[in-house]
Design a protein around this motif. Structure first.
Motif, PDB file in Angstrom:
ATOM      1  N   MET A  49       0.845  -1.194   0.000  1.00 30.44           N
ATOM      2  CA  MET A  49       0.000   0.000   0.000  1.00 30.44           C
ATOM      3  C   MET A  49       0.885   1.250   0.000  1.00 30.44           C
ATOM      4  SD  MET A  49      -3.160   0.715   2.521  1.00 30.44           S
ATOM      5  CE  MET A  49      -3.621   2.363   2.902  1.00 30.44           C
ATOM      6  N   ALA A  50       0.616   2.165  -0.890  1.00 29.82           N
ATOM      7  CA  ALA A  50       1.419   3.385  -1.016  1.00 29.82           C
ATOM      8  C   ALA A  50       1.125   4.340   0.139  1.00 29.82           C
ATOM      9  CB  ALA A  50       1.120   4.066  -2.345  1.00 29.82           C
ATOM     10  N   ASN A  51       2.129   5.159   0.470  1.00 30.06           N
ATOM     11  CA  ASN A  51       1.923   6.187   1.488  1.00 30.06           C
ATOM     12  C   ASN A  51       0.929   7.215   0.970  1.00 30.06           C
ATOM     13  OD1 ASN A  51       3.704   5.089   3.284  1.00 30.06           O
ATOM     14  ND2 ASN A  51       5.425   6.373   2.649  1.00 30.06           N
ATOM     15  N   LYS A  52       0.013   7.602   1.824  1.00 32.37           N
ATOM     16  CA  LYS A  52      -0.958   8.624   1.442  1.00 32.37           C
ATOM     17  C   LYS A  52      -0.275   9.985   1.423  1.00 32.37           C
ATOM     18  CE  LYS A  52      -5.035   6.307   3.223  1.00 32.37           C
ATOM     19  NZ  LYS A  52      -6.113   6.370   4.206  1.00 32.37           N
ATOM     20  N   LYS A  53      -0.709  10.809   0.485  1.00 33.78           N
ATOM     21  CA  LYS A  53      -0.163  12.156   0.345  1.00 33.78           C
ATOM     22  C   LYS A  53      -1.047  13.182   1.051  1.00 33.78           C
ATOM     23  CE  LYS A  53       3.121  10.925  -2.579  1.00 33.78           C
ATOM     24  NZ  LYS A  53       4.526  11.194  -2.472  1.00 33.78           N
ATOM     25  N   TYR A  54      -1.907  12.705   1.944  1.00 29.78           N
ATOM     26  CA  TYR A  54      -2.790  13.604   2.688  1.00 29.78           C
ATOM     27  C   TYR A  54      -3.064  13.026   4.067  1.00 29.78           C
ATOM     28  CZ  TYR A  54      -6.420  10.253   1.416  1.00 29.78           C
ATOM     29  OH  TYR A  54      -7.154   9.105   1.255  1.00 29.78           O
ATOM     30  N   HIS A  55      -3.562  13.870   4.943  1.00 30.70           N
ATOM     31  CA  HIS A  55      -3.953  13.436   6.288  1.00 30.70           C
ATOM     32  C   HIS A  55      -5.238  14.171   6.658  1.00 30.70           C
ATOM     33  CE1 HIS A  55      -3.797  12.285  10.495  1.00 30.70           C
ATOM     34  NE2 HIS A  55      -4.012  13.558  10.795  1.00 30.70           N
ATOM     35  N   ILE A  56      -6.280  13.418   6.904  1.00 32.47           N
ATOM     36  CA  ILE A  56      -7.546  13.999   7.358  1.00 32.47           C
ATOM     37  C   ILE A  56      -7.509  14.033   8.879  1.00 32.47           C
ATOM     38  CG2 ILE A  56     -10.044  13.720   7.454  1.00 32.47           C
ATOM     39  CD1 ILE A  56      -9.789  12.212   4.739  1.00 32.47           C
ATOM     40  N   GLN A  57      -7.681  15.221   9.436  1.00 31.79           N
ATOM     41  CA  GLN A  57      -7.619  15.374  10.893  1.00 31.79           C
ATOM     42  C   GLN A  57      -9.000  15.142  11.483  1.00 31.79           C
ATOM     43  OE1 GLN A  57      -6.587  15.005  13.927  1.00 31.79           O
ATOM     44  NE2 GLN A  57      -4.836  16.337  13.498  1.00 31.79           N
ATOM     45  N   LYS A  58      -9.160  14.011  12.142  1.00 34.78           N
ATOM     46  CA  LYS A  58     -10.447  13.669  12.768  1.00 34.78           C
ATOM     47  C   LYS A  58     -10.426  13.856  14.274  1.00 34.78           C
ATOM     48  CE  LYS A  58     -11.590  10.320   9.190  1.00 34.78           C
ATOM     49  NZ  LYS A  58     -11.747   8.899   8.874  1.00 34.78           N
TER      50      LYS A  58
END
Length: 123
Positions: A1-10
């Motif tokens: 699985m590739a590293n995500k280029k975003y982070h959703i702050q929950k």
């Protein structure tokens, strides 16, 4: 699985306060260790105020609802919902909500907010 280029702050970091103000830091020193920028959602209760300070960061404020008072180098300014302001670093300022309703706003600091950089005055 590739590293995500975003982070959703929950789950923003809720800064402990003693003055009734809600501070939810979404990105910044306390949340993700980012010292370059901080983004926080805030609700200042009626009659809230902070001591004067002279921060070493630029601070941008966008008012979502209510009104917020700024005393900037001796000049008093009131912003209302839909308005925004940039206050340059090394400017003496006091933030307050002397009004009768909550003030909800977003604050962005460049570099990130930290107690080491804010230089609050003794009350």
């Amino acid at each position: 699985m590739a590293n995500k280029k975003y982070h959703i702050q929950k789950s923003p970091f809720v800064v402990p306060t003693t003055d009734g103000k809600l501070i939810e830091e979404h990105f910044g020193n306390a949340t993700d260790g980012n010292s370059g920028i901080s983004i926080a959602h805030m609700i200042a209760p009626p009659k809230w105020s902070e001591p004067f300070q002279t921060p070493e960061f630029d601070e941008y404020t966008y008012i979502i609802k209510g009104k917020k008072q700024f005393i900037i180098e001796g000049e008093t300014i009131v912003l209302e919902a839909g308005q925004s302001i940039k206050i340059e670093k090394n400017t003496r300022i006091q933030y307050s909500n002397p009004f009768d309703e909550d003030c909800e706003y977003i604050a962005i600091c460049l570099p990130a907010f930290s107690m080491d950089l804010v230089h609050r005055e003794e009350q």
